[in-house]
Structures are given as C-alpha cells and as structure tokens.
Design a protein around this motif. Structure first.
Motif, short mmCIF file in Angstrom:
data_model
loop_
_atom_site.label_atom_id
_atom_site.label_comp_id
_atom_site.label_asym_id
_atom_site.label_seq_id
_atom_site.Cartn_x
_atom_site.Cartn_y
_atom_site.Cartn_z
N ASN A 153 38.22 41.40 35.54
CA ASN A 153 37.64 41.03 36.61
C ASN A 153 36.74 41.89 36.91
O ASN A 153 35.45 40.44 37.94
CB ASN A 153 38.35 41.94 38.18
CG ASN A 153 39.87 40.96 37.93
OD1 ASN A 153 40.30 40.35 37.24
ND2 ASN A 153 40.71 41.92 38.96
N ALA A 209 39.15 32.21 43.46
CA ALA A 209 39.72 32.40 44.93
C ALA A 209 41.79 32.90 43.58
O ALA A 209 41.37 33.47 44.13
CB ALA A 209 40.34 30.75 45.12
N ALA A 210 41.21 32.03 42.11
CA ALA A 210 42.57 32.81 41.58
C ALA A 210 42.25 34.31 41.52
O ALA A 210 43.62 34.54 41.39
CB ALA A 210 42.70 32.01 41.13
N VAL A 212 41.26 36.71 43.35
CA VAL A 212 41.47 37.25 44.66
C VAL A 212 43.22 36.92 45.19
O VAL A 212 44.03 37.83 45.60
CB VAL A 212 40.24 36.69 45.66
CG1 VAL A 212 40.88 37.31 47.19
CG2 VAL A 212 39.47 36.89 46.16
N ASP A 213 43.67 36.00 44.94
CA ASP A 213 44.81 35.41 45.62
C ASP A 213 45.40 34.83 44.08
O ASP A 213 45.26 33.63 44.13
CB ASP A 213 45.09 34.49 46.18
CG ASP A 213 46.49 34.32 47.16
OD1 ASP A 213 47.81 34.45 46.56
OD2 ASP A 213 47.03 33.25 47.79
N GLU A 214 47.07 35.62 43.65
CA GLU A 214 47.45 34.72 42.53
C GLU A 214 48.23 33.30 42.78
O GLU A 214 48.66 32.54 41.31
CB GLU A 214 47.80 35.60 41.07
CG GLU A 214 47.23 37.17 41.45
CD GLU A 214 48.52 37.84 40.33
OE1 GLU A 214 49.26 37.66 40.87
OE2 GLU A 214 47.96 39.00 40.04
N THR A 215 48.26 33.45 43.51
CA THR A 215 49.21 32.25 44.48
C THR A 215 48.50 30.91 44.17
O THR A 215 48.62 29.52 44.01
CB THR A 215 49.50 32.12 45.48
OG1 THR A 215 49.12 32.19 46.88
CG2 THR A 215 51.05 32.79 45.63
N CYS A 216 47.08 30.61 44.25
CA CYS A 216 46.03 29.59 44.25
C CYS A 216 45.91 29.21 43.67
O CYS A 216 46.05 29.45 41.89
CB CYS A 216 44.50 30.40 44.86
SG CYS A 216 44.23 31.00 46.46
N ASP A 218 44.96 27.68 39.44
CA ASP A 218 43.39 27.66 38.92
C ASP A 218 43.24 26.50 37.97
O ASP A 218 43.12 26.13 37.47
CB ASP A 218 43.39 29.52 37.96
CG ASP A 218 42.30 29.50 37.71
OD1 ASP A 218 41.43 28.71 37.45
OD2 ASP A 218 42.13 30.73 36.07
#
Length: 668
Positions: A153, A209-210, A212-216, A218
């Motif tokens: 990361n 954003a992806a 931080v939040d895996e549901t976003c 990519d």
C-alpha cells in the motif's frame, strides 16, 4: 554472500538496511562489468541461498520493506532517468558542477539511497544483461506471500503520486510554445495533452478509493493509455513537421523529455496493474535496469549531447544529404557538367593562391595576417559557390549523408548492389571534380606566375619561399599528410555548418522575415527583395559553410604558431597551384626526384582530404540515423565486386543509350 545474508537475517530493526544491501549487491557484482556469465551465476547463487534458508529471505524482505517504508520514492520514479525542465545549457552546466562537487545524499529519499546501493559506474551493464528468467527466479525465491507486513500500500500510494506528477509534466511540455510553433495543429484540435491530466486524476482517485474500500470499483488505465497513444502520435507528426520547418536544440530537448516522461508513465501504469505480477512480467526489472543506468550515468556529459542533439543532427545531415544529391552525376552529361564546374573553381583557386602568397609578403601582424588569409579563402570559396562552381574536396561531406540515407532506406543486404552503384557514381563524380580542379589550377597558376615574371621582372615568390613550398609538399619529410588531415576535419565541419544554417534559415523563417523588411523593400523593390529572400533560403547554408571553411584554413597556421604547435593545413587544389609558382621561380630547373615527390605529395594530400572528411561525415550521418559504422561494412565487398566487373565505370560513366523509336508498320 552467505555471511551477508546471515547478517541481514540478524539485523536489528533500528539498523539502516542500505549498508547491508550495498554489500549484498557488491557480492553479486561481477569482477568485470561485461562478464554477464559471472553476473548470472552470482545472482543464481543468491537465488539458491534464499530458496534454501527461510531466515535469509525473511531478512532480505524486511530490509527492502524498511528501505521502502522509510524513504520518499516519488523522486526515483519521476526524476531518475528523465530530463528535468532546465534548458540544455543549464543541464550541461549542472552536470559539470556535480561532477566536480557531487551533491549530498539524503537518507530520506530512495533515489539517493539507490545510488549508494548501485555505486559502481558500470553496474548498469551487468544489470541490463541479466535475463528476465533470472530476475523472476530471484523474485520467486523471496516468497513474498510469506510476508505478513503490508508494504504494497505505501509503495502503491507513491506510485500513484508519481503518476500525477508525470501527467502534469507531460501536459505542460506538450503545450510548450516552441512545440506549438512547429506543429500548430496542437492548438487547433482538442489536445490529448489537456485531457490526459484529467483522465489520470480520475484514475488515481479511483485507485486510492479502492485501496480504502474494497467495494469501490477500481477504474482501469485503458483510457489513459489511449490518450498516451494519441500524445505519441502528436510527437510523430511533430517530428515530420520539423523536417519542413527545421529544428533547434531546445525543440529537440522538449521532444526528448516528452518521450521519456510518456515512457516512464507507461511503466508505472504497468506496475500498478494488479494482474501483472513481477513473477510473470518483466516491467519491474526493465525499470530497475533503466534506473541503474540513469544513476550510473547521471554526470555523463556525452549522454546530454547524445539525447539532446539527435533530432538536430538528423536535420543537419538531411540538409547536407539534399545538397549531396547535386554532387552526384547520374549520367555522362552531368559528369561533364561537374568537370566544367570544377574547372571554373580551379581558375579561381589559382588566383586565391596568388593572393595568399602576396599577403604573406606583407608580413602583417599575426592577427591581421590570419584574418587576411581567412578572408582570402572565405571570399574565394563564396565566389566559387555564387558562380555555381565546385571545389572537389567539398563533396565528401555532402555525399556521405546521401550514402547514409541510402543505407538506412535499404535496411538489408539485398539492396547492396544498388548502394554499390551509388558509390560508383559518387566516386566517378569525385574523380572528375578533382581532375577539373587540379588540371585548371596548375596551368592558371603557371600563367599567372609567368605573366608576373614578364611584367615585374621578378617571380611572385623568391627561391627561399619556393623551397619552403616544395618541402611542405613532400609526404615523408614534412607534416603534409597530418596537415591535410586537419583540412579534412575542416571540410567535414563546413558540411555540418552548411546543414546547420540551412536548417536555421527554415526554422527561424529568415527568408520570410527578409522579404518583409520595410527598408529592404524600399531599397530593392518588392520583386528583387523576394528573389533575394529566395536565394538566401537556398544558399545561406552553402555561403556560411564556405565562409567558415575559409576562416578555418586561414587562422590555423597562426594559432599553431601562437601555441607553439605544428598546426597548418594542406589542400590539394592549393598545393597543386603552389607547385606551379615554385616551378616558375626555379625556372623549371627542379630535380626529377623533387618533381615526383611533389606530385606524389599533392596526390596523397588530396586522398587524405577526401578520406578524413568523408569518414567523419559518414560516421555522423550514420549516427544521426541511429546506425553504426558496421552497417556500412557490407558495402565494401559489394563495391569491390563492382570494381572487378567494370573498373572503368568508377572514373567515366557509360554513354547514355538513345532509344530509337520503331517505325510504325503501314496498314495492309
């Protein structure tokens, strides 16, 4: 190597990892940077040890994680191996200063610590030579899946930041006024450079954003890559436009910098792609080799010249090549016309030699004498150009660029026969030009010397000067051939100068600016001003090349005298004229051996003039097209075979075949 890995395994967390990594690279480094076999063997030995010892690979992984986590990486990705926004002259001065006094290294920047690890000047050679398979084996031996500490990361965030920096720079460079001036369509249509920055920002925000939040979702980089292709297409069209509009060093600098940044951005996007693991994709290792090379050669002045003058050198040699086409006789009528033009130049050289000898008798102060010699040569050569005559030794610098263009266009041995035929045409044109120069320079100089003796009662030069001239022609007892080589270098430089000024006339729009000068239009009239501007457009390079060539010839002897060095010049046409003046002074009572050695000296001086200027011009022309000298080697056997098949064609062109139309058959 085993000891270093053991120390890495037992390294305290507070100990800096760079010294350990530097010693490990030192163990992998071969004794000779060119020994790629040893480099491969050493790296495979490291791979074997890592695969056998879990503590070794854990220690090396932790050292790399500590290094990446404690340093700022963006500068390494964006600055190392790419040109900065400084000008060419500023880059040159900075590198000279850093070579004399290297800058301090920062422990918080990965680019500085990278130079500590790969500290040898030729590390880039063995790093680049290692195969992709060897690097991938090393990567797999590190077993990154065993590492629980998150390192991806922070590195990914810095890669994304580097993408933003690179896109901002690409946008700024792509809209530089000099690029817009050369290729105005950059402004007329929607520029991909403007859209690139916005699209890259969208990609970076989506990637962050992806993380931080895996549901976003990519967002992929396909749209950014499409825009990069459009930017590269603009660069290609810009280079084509430069062929008609001319180039400059600063324009070349911008184009080179733009291409470097686009290529680096492509590399970073590939590294950010989660589907392209280093275990299967070699992008990371190619970047490593590129960074090591940039680090090792960051003080290289040669690289600055090579990268920033490539387009200008190509343009200069292209102009020389176009002039070279006028120096190649395609048929017998052109061959005879070249001989006549060379004879005209021989007449002028006979008088130039007279003026040179008369100026020497004045014994002017050194600086004024050098200037007088130079102006005599310059004005004489410019007169030769204005009258459309030909100096034989000026041809090689022009024809070499034409041959290099033919080699580049051929691209294979299948066309060697055609290239050999081009060389044949060049050689016989050169032969008739030399013949015309010498055969007229000798009798014209003789006629002038005899007329001077008849009118003045004394020869043009005394016997001491005549003896000195004859001594200077001797190929063994004097430095005639060395001085002829110096003249050959000047011939080569004059060809480059001619190409440079032809390019400058186009790039700076000198003809158009001349045609618009108000006072010149009032003085000459609009029609004459346009004709004058047209003449300058097509002859500025030739006049400038001849002017500088004359100055070079005139001042060399004086510079040699002031420095206490044996510097002077010998030119075949002037040497043959001096032989006539010396013969008249001695009333033709010269020993046969002296005459034979002088004639041999004139011939060897001519060969040296031609060989040196042609070799240098061909080398530069090949390099400007990214070719090597070895690419011209296949020409030698082809030319030799052509000589055996018909040696006469190397001196005299065959007669043109006259096509006789067949008589029409009357209808039955």
């Amino acid at each position: 190597m085993d000891q270093i890995l053991s120390q890495l395994a037992n390294r305290h967390s507070d100990a800096p990892p760079v010294p350990y990594l530097a010693r490990l690279v030192d163990q992998v480094r071969p004794d000779d940077a060119g020994d790629f076999v040893q480099a491969t063997s050493n790296l495979r030995a490291l791979t074997y040890l890592l695969s056998r010892h879990a503590s070794y690979r854990a220690g090396l992984r932790q050292a790399l994680i500590d290094l990446l986590g404690a340093t700022r990486q963006v500068q390494l990705y964006t600055d190392t191996g790419t040109l900065s926004n400084e000008t060419f002259s500023q880059a040159l001065r900075r590198r000279i200063g850093e070579r004399l006094l290297p800058p301090a290294r920062s422990a918080s920047h990965l680019s500085d610590q990278f130079g500590v690890i790969f500290c040898q000047r030729e590390d880039y050679r063995w790093v680049a030579a290692l195969s992709q398979e060897v690097w991938q084996e090393l990567w797999q031996s590190l077993a990154w899946d065993e590492e629980r500490q998150m390192v991806a990361n922070p590195t990914r965030l810095q890669l994304l930041e580097a993408v933003q920096v690179l896109t901002a720079r690409i946008t700024a460079i792509g809209l530089e006024p000099e690029l817009v001036k050369t290729y105005p369509d950059i402004e007329r249509f929607e520029s991909p450079f403007l859209h690139l920055s916005a699209e890259a920002q969208r990609y970076v925000e989506s990637a962050r954003a992806a993380m931080v939040d895996e549901t976003c979702p990519d967002e992929d980089d396909r749209q950014v890559l499409v825009l990069l292709e459009q930017c590269e297409d603009v660069i290609a069209r810009l280079r084509k436009a430069a062929a008609n509009r001319g180039v400059s060093v600063s324009l070349t600098y911008h184009v080179t910098r733009l291409r470097q940044h686009i290529q680096r951005l492509r590399t970073l996007l590939a590294l950010l792609d989660p589907e392209r693991s280093p275990a299967r994709d070699a992008t990371l290792f190619r970047l490593l080799a590129e960074l090591v090379r940039a680090e090792n050669r960051k003080y290289s002045l040669r690289d600055v010249f090579a990268s920033n003058t490539e387009l200008l050198a190509r343009q200069v040699t292209e102009h020389a090549g176009r002039h070279g086409e006028h120096y190649i006789a395609e048929n017998r009528s052109q061959w005879l016309a070249m001989g006549k033009a060379a004879m005209g130049a021989g007449v002028i050289v006979g008088f130039m030699a007279l003026f040179k000898l008369l100026i020497a008798t004045l014994h002017l102060p050194l600086i004024w004498e050098a200037l007088a010699f130079g102006l005599n040569y310059s004005l004489g050569f410019m007169l030769v150009h204005v009258l459309h005559f030909t100096i034989a030794t000026k041809q090689p610098a022009m024809t070499a660029a034409r041959i290099a263009a033919a080699i580049h266009e051929a691209g294979g041995k299948a066309d060697m026969a055609q290239l050999a035929e081009l060389v044949v045409k060049v050689m016989r044109t050169q032969f008739v030009a030399i013949l015309g120069n010498v055969l007229l320079a000798i009798p014209v100089a003789w006629a002038i010397a005899e007329a001077w003796l008849w009118l003045a009662g004394t020869p043009v030069i005394d016997q001491a000067k005549a003896a000195h001239l004859l001594h200077d022609l001797h190929p063994l007892t004097s430095l005639a051939l060395f001085h002829a080589a110096i003249a050959g270098v000047y011939l080569f430089l004059s060809g480059l100068i001619a190409g440079y000024y032809d390019n400058k006339a186009i790039y700076r729009q000198i003809p158009q600016r001349l045609a618009a000068v108000p006072w010149l239009n009032r003085l000459l009239g609009e029609a004459r001003t346009r004709r004058f501007a047209h003449y300058v457009e097509h002859n500025l390079g030739g006049l400038a090349g001849n002017f500088y060539f004359g100055l070079f010839l005139g001042v060399t002897g004086t510079i040699g005298f002031l420095l206490g060095l044996p510097l002077d010049i010998r030119h075949i046409t002037f040497s043959s004229a001096y032989l006539s003046y010396a013969a008249v002074t001695y009333d033709y009572a010269l020993p046969l051996s002296t005459v034979l050695w002088s004639v041999a000296g004139v011939a060897l001086i001519g060969m040296t003039n031609l060989l040196v200027s042609f070799s240098l011009a061909l080398w530069v022309a090949l390099r400007s097209r990214k070719l090597r000298g070895s690419d011209a080697l296949p020409l030698l056997p082809a030319v030799f075979k052509r000589f055996l098949r018909g040696p006469k064609a190397f001196f005299i062109p065959p007669r043109e075949r006259v096509e006789v139309p067949e008589e029409a058959t009357p209808p039955a």
